[in-house]
Design an enzyme around this catalytic site. Structure first.
Site, PDB file in Angstrom:
ATOM      1  N   LYS A 100       7.930  -5.780  -2.644  1.00 52.37           N
ATOM      2  CA  LYS A 100       8.531  -5.459  -1.342  1.00 52.37           C
ATOM      3  C   LYS A 100      10.052  -5.559  -1.365  1.00 52.37           C
ATOM      4  CE  LYS A 100       4.612  -4.923   1.011  1.00 52.37           C
ATOM      5  NZ  LYS A 100       4.238  -3.603   1.553  1.00 52.37           N
ATOM      6  N   GLU A 122       8.188  -5.275  10.291  1.00 54.60           N
ATOM      7  CA  GLU A 122       6.833  -5.723  10.580  1.00 54.60           C
ATOM      8  C   GLU A 122       6.298  -6.349   9.308  1.00 54.60           C
ATOM      9  OE1 GLU A 122       7.521  -2.720   9.495  1.00 54.60           O
ATOM     10  OE2 GLU A 122       6.170  -2.804   7.762  1.00 54.60           O
ATOM     11  N   SER A 393       1.377  -6.220  -8.127  1.00 59.37           N
ATOM     12  CA  SER A 393       2.355  -6.059  -7.054  1.00 59.37           C
ATOM     13  C   SER A 393       2.991  -7.356  -6.581  1.00 59.37           C
ATOM     14  CB  SER A 393       1.704  -5.343  -5.873  1.00 59.37           C
ATOM     15  OG  SER A 393       0.570  -6.058  -5.434  1.00 59.37           O
TER      16      SER A 393
END
Ligand SMILES: Cc1ncc(COP(=O)(O)O)c(C=O)c1O
Lengths: 421, 266
Positions: A100, A122, A393
Site C-alpha cells: 500500500k 479509507e 503483498s
C-alpha cells in the site's frame, strides 16, 4: 533501476479516454466530483511527465520504503509443494508492511504538488490507512482516515499506529461497518470538501483516473520482478504469477507489466479472491466467482449485488479482501481471458498462513495467504520445470491477534498454540 | 429539447408552468420509498402531495454516496423493512392511482442496471412514473439510459453543482428532458444549519443559458425561509431531509409542507 535519469512510470493501452477497460470502469459519481476528477487526471498526467516528480518518488521508494523488495526463492515451500519453483515478491519488506505504501507515497506527493493540504483515505485492514498516515506525516499533510467499526475492532493495532502518526481515524457505523462503507464515507467527505481535499484511494477501484493511476504507481512491483527474474532465471516472465485480490491493487501492480505483452510472452496471471466460507455459502467476497456486473464507488465492475441492485455485504477472514467489488481492469482481464480468478476460502488461507510461517519463517498477511494457498496447488500442477511468482503483498503482524483468536476457536482445550504445518 | 416531448416531460413541464403562472416556484418534496415503513409511507406521501407540484420518490439504496446521514439512515430503515426497487414501483403505482401530480423517481444507477435498463424503464412507465433523477449518473457516462427512458415516455433529470465548469453545465443542461437539478452546495444531501446559498444565483444564470427545461434547486433547503431564497431565483425548490427528519420526530409533515410551500411564492 535506481539510475534516476531514466525514472518513468509505465504507459499501458488501457483504459480508453473515458476511463473504460472494455465495458468496465467509468465515472459514476455525483456531478460535484467530475471537475475534481478532471483536475486530478490532468495533474497526474503532468506529474507523470515531470522528471522532478518521478525522481522524488523514486528516491522515496528507495530510501523511505526500502525498494526494491526482494524476489525470494521459497526453497522449503517449493520442496513442500513438490513442483514448480515458488518465488515470493516480498512486498512485506516494505516500510509499513505492505504494498500500500507505494501508492500512498505517490498520491501524497501528487496532493502536495496540487497544493492540497488535507488528505483523506479509507481503509479496511488498516494497511492503507497506516500508509496514508505515514505519507501524510512525512510530507506534512493533514490526514483523516475512514474505517468501519468492525475493522477498527479487528485491526486495533493499526488504528493506534495511525493515531500515533497524527492521523484522525473516523469510525464508520453505517451499513456493514467495513471497507465498503468506509469508502462511501470517504467519498461523501470528498464531495463536501473537494476544493481543498485530496482523496488518497487505496486500490484500483473508484472513478477514473484512480484505477489507472493506482495501477501505474503499483506497477513498480511487476517492473522489478521482470528485472529480478531475468537475473535469477534468465527470463523476465515466470510461468505463472499469483496475487490476492480485494480491490486488486497489489495484483494489478504485478500483473500489468505482463498483461499487455503478446500472448506467447505472457505468464498465466491468477488472482485469488476471498471465498470466505465458500462461494455457495453466500458469505464470501469473491466478486468474479460470485458477483455480477454493477456499479459501486464510481465504477462499473463485478460486484456482489442482489437482483434489485442492493449491495450484498461481503465476508472474508481478511479485512483487506472484504470488499464487494473488484477493480475494473481485473474485470476486463477476466472477461478477455488475460487473467484467471480463483476463490480461496478463509480456512485455506489460514492453513497457508501457518504453512508459510513454519516453512519459511515468514508470517504473511491473511490477504497474501490466499495467494500462497493457490501457489502450492499450482506448483504441483505445473511440475518441477515451472516457475511461479507469488506477490506477498504484506506481512502478518496486523493479523496475529485475529489469527490467534481463530486458531484458539479451532483447537480443542489443551492444544492451544499447537498449529498445523 | 427535441421536437417531440415525452409524456413524462410534458407533464413535468406543465407542473412547473402552472406553478409559475401562480407566481410560485414549483414545490418538489422528496421522500424515501418505504419510509418510515412500507405501510406508513402512503400517508406521508399523501400529506406531501397535498402541497406538491411534483413528488420525488427515492428508491432506498444500500450505498447512497451522494446522500448525507438523514437520507442514508432512512434508506437503511426502508430496506430493512423490505422496500427495494420493485416495492418502490408498487408504492408509486398506488400513489398514481390516487393522485395526478407528476411523480419522479430518484435512483442511483445500480438498481437500474441490476433490473436491466430496458426492463427498469418498462416497469417504471407501467407504474406511472413521469421522470427519473440520477444523482450518480453524469449524462456522458451512459448515453443509452436517456434514450431508453424517452422510449418509455419518461423524462430524465441530471444534476449540476457549484463546482461544475461552464462546459459541464452546458453538457448536463442539454441532456435534461424533465428539469435541471442544481445542487445548491458543494456536498451531500442534508438539512444544514446556516445553509449558504451564495453560489446559487451565478450557477443558475449559467444554467439558464443552456437549459431548455425548468431549473430546480435542492440540497440543504429545510424551511420556508431557505425556500423563499431559492424561489427568488429558481423555477423549483426541492426539499428532502427536512421531511425525513419530520417523519422521524413524529411532526406533522403536512403542516411543514404547507409552510414550505408558502415559502415558494415569488
Ligand atoms: C497485505 C494486503 N494485501 C492485500 C490487500 C488488498 O488490497 P488490494 O486488493 O488492493 O491489493 C490489503 C488491503 O488492505 C493488504 O493489506
Amino acid at each position: 533501476m535506481t539510475s534516476s535519469a531514466s525514472v518513468t512510470l509505465p504507459s499501458y493501452p488501457q483504459p480508453d479516454a473515458r476511463g473504460r477497460f472494455g465495458r468496465f470502469g467509468g465515472r459514476y459519481v455525483p456531478e460535484t466530483l467530475i471537475p475534481a476528477l478532471d483536475e486530478l487526471e490532468a495533474a497526474y498526467l503532468a506529474a507523470k511527465a515531470d522528471p522532478a516528480f518521478l525522481q522524488e518518488l523514486d528516491r522515496l521508494l528507495r530510501e523511505f520504503v526500502g525498494r526494491p523488495s526482494a524476489l525470494y526463492l521459497a526453497q522449503r515451500l517449493t520442496e513442500h509443494a513438490g513442483g514448480a519453483k515458488i518465488y515470493l515478491k516480498r512486498e512485506d519488506q516494505n516500510y509499513t508492511g505492505a504494498h500500500k505504501i507505494n501508492n500512498c507515497l505517490a498520491q501524497a506527493l501528487l496532493a502536495k504538488r496540487m497544493g492540497k493540504r488535507r488528505v483523506i483515505a479509507e481503509t479496511g485492514a488498516g494497511q492503507h490507512g497506516v500508509a496514508s498516515a505515514t505519507a501524510a506525516a512525512l510530507l506534512g499533510l493533514e490526514c483523516i482516515v475512514y474505517m468501519g467499526r468492525e475493522d477498527i475492532r479487528r485491526q486495533a493495532l493499526n488504528v493506534f499506529r495511525m493515531r500515533l502518526l497524527g492521523a484522525e481515524v473516523r469510525e464508520v457505523t453505517s451499513g456493514t461497518q467495513t471497507l465498503k462503507d468506509a469508502t462511501n464515507e470517504a467519498i461523501r467527505d470528498w464531495v463536501t470538501n473537494v476544493r481543498d481535499t485530496f482523496y488518497i484511494l487505496g486500490s484500483v477501484v473508484g472513478p477514473h483516473p484512480y484505477p489507472a493511476m493506482v495501477r501505474d504507481f503499483q506497477s513498480v512491483i511487476g517492473e522489478e520482478t521482470k528485472v529480478q527474474l531475468q537475473a535469477l532465471e534468465g527470463r523476465p516472465a515466470p510461468d505463472a504469477i499469483v496475487a490476492c485480490v480485494g480491490g486488486g491493487s497489489n495484483a494489478i501492480g504485478i500483473f500489468a507489466p505482463y498483461a499487455y505483452l503478446p500472448e506467447d510472452q505472457r505468464p498465466r496471471l491468477i488472482g485469488t479472491e476471498a471465498a470466505g466460507e465458500g462461494v455457495d455459502s453466500g458469505r464470501h467476497a469473491a466478486s468474479v466467482a460470485g458477483g455480477r456486473v454493477g456499479v459501486l464507488h464510481g465504477s462499473m465492475m463485478y460486484l456482489l449485488n442482489d437482483s434489485e441492485g442492493q449491495i450484498v455485504p461481503p465476508h472474508s477472514v481478511s479485512a483487506g479482501l472484504d470488499y464487494p467489488g473488484i477493480g475494473p481492469e481485473h474485470c476486463h482481464y477476466s472477461e478477455t481471458g488475460v487473467a484467471e480468478y480463483v476463490p480461496i476460502t478463509d480456512a485455506q488461507a489460514l492453513e497457508a498462513l501457518q504453512l508459510l510461517t513454519r516453512l519459511e519463517g515468514i508470517i504473511p498477511a491473511l490477504e497474501s495467504a490466499h495467494a500462497i494457498y493457490h501457489a502450492v496447488q499450482l506448483a504441483r500442477e505445473l511440475g518441477p520445470e515451472g516457475v511461479i511468482v507469488v506477490n506477498l503483498s504484506g506481512r502478518g503482524d496486523k493479523d496475529v491477534a485475529e489469527v490467534m483468536r481463530l486458531l484458539e476457536l479451532e483447537q480443542p482445550q489443551g492444544q492451544r498454540g499447537e498449529v498445523r504445518a | 429539447m427535441t421536437a417531440t416531448l415525452t409524456r413524462g416531460a410534458e407533464r413535468i413541464h406543465a407542473a412547473f408552468a402552472r406553478a409559475g403562472a401562480e407566481g410560485r416556484a414549483a414545490f418538489i418534496p422528496f421522500m424515501t420509498a418505504g419510509y418510515p415503513t412500507a405501510e406508513g409511507f402512503p400517508a406521508v406521501a399523501d400529506a406531501l402531495l397535498e402541497q406538491a407540484d411534483l413528488l420525488e420518490v427515492g428508491i432506498p439504496y444500500s450505498d447512497p454516496l451522494g446522500d448525507g446521514p438523514t437520507i442514508q439512515r432512512a434508506s437503511e430503515q426502508a430496506l430493512a423493512g423490505g422496500t427495494s426497487t420493485r416495492r418502490t414501483l408498487a408504492l408509486v403505482r398506488d400513489l398514481r392511482a390516487r393522485h395526478d401530480t407528476p411523480l419522479v423517481i430518484m435512483t442511483y444507477v445500480n438498481p437500474i442496471y441490476a433490473v436491466g435498463p430496458r426492463e427498469f424503464m418498462r416497469l417504471a412507465a407501467e407504474a406511472g412514473v413521469d421522470g427519473l433523477i440520477l444523482p450518480d449518473l453524469p449524462p456522458d457516462q451512459d448515453l443509452e439510459i436517456a434514450d431508453l427512458a424517452a422510449e418509455h415516455g419518461l423524462a430524465v433529470t441530471f444534476l449540476i453543482a457549484p463546482t461544475s465548469t461552464p462546459e459541464r453545465v452546458k453538457l448536463v443542461a442539454e441532456a435534461c428532458t424533465g428539469f435541471l437539478y442544481a445542487v445548491s452546495v458543494t456536498g451531500v444531501t442534508g438539512a444544514r444549519e446556516g445553509t449558504a446559498l451564495a453560489e446559487v444565483p451565478a450557477m443558475l444564470a449559467l444554467a439558464r443559458e443552456h437549459a431548455r427545461v425548468p431549473v430546480a434547486v435542492g440540497f440543504g433547503v429545510k424551511d420556508a425561509a431557505t425556500a423563499r431564497q431559492v424561489a427568488a431565483v429558481a423555477d423549483g425548490v426541492v426539499v428532502g431531509s427536512a421531511f425525513i427528519n419530520a417523519v422521524r420526530e413524529g411532526q406533522d409533515v403536512g403542516a411543514l409542507a404547507a409552510e414550505i410551500a408558502r415559502g415558494c411564492r415569488k
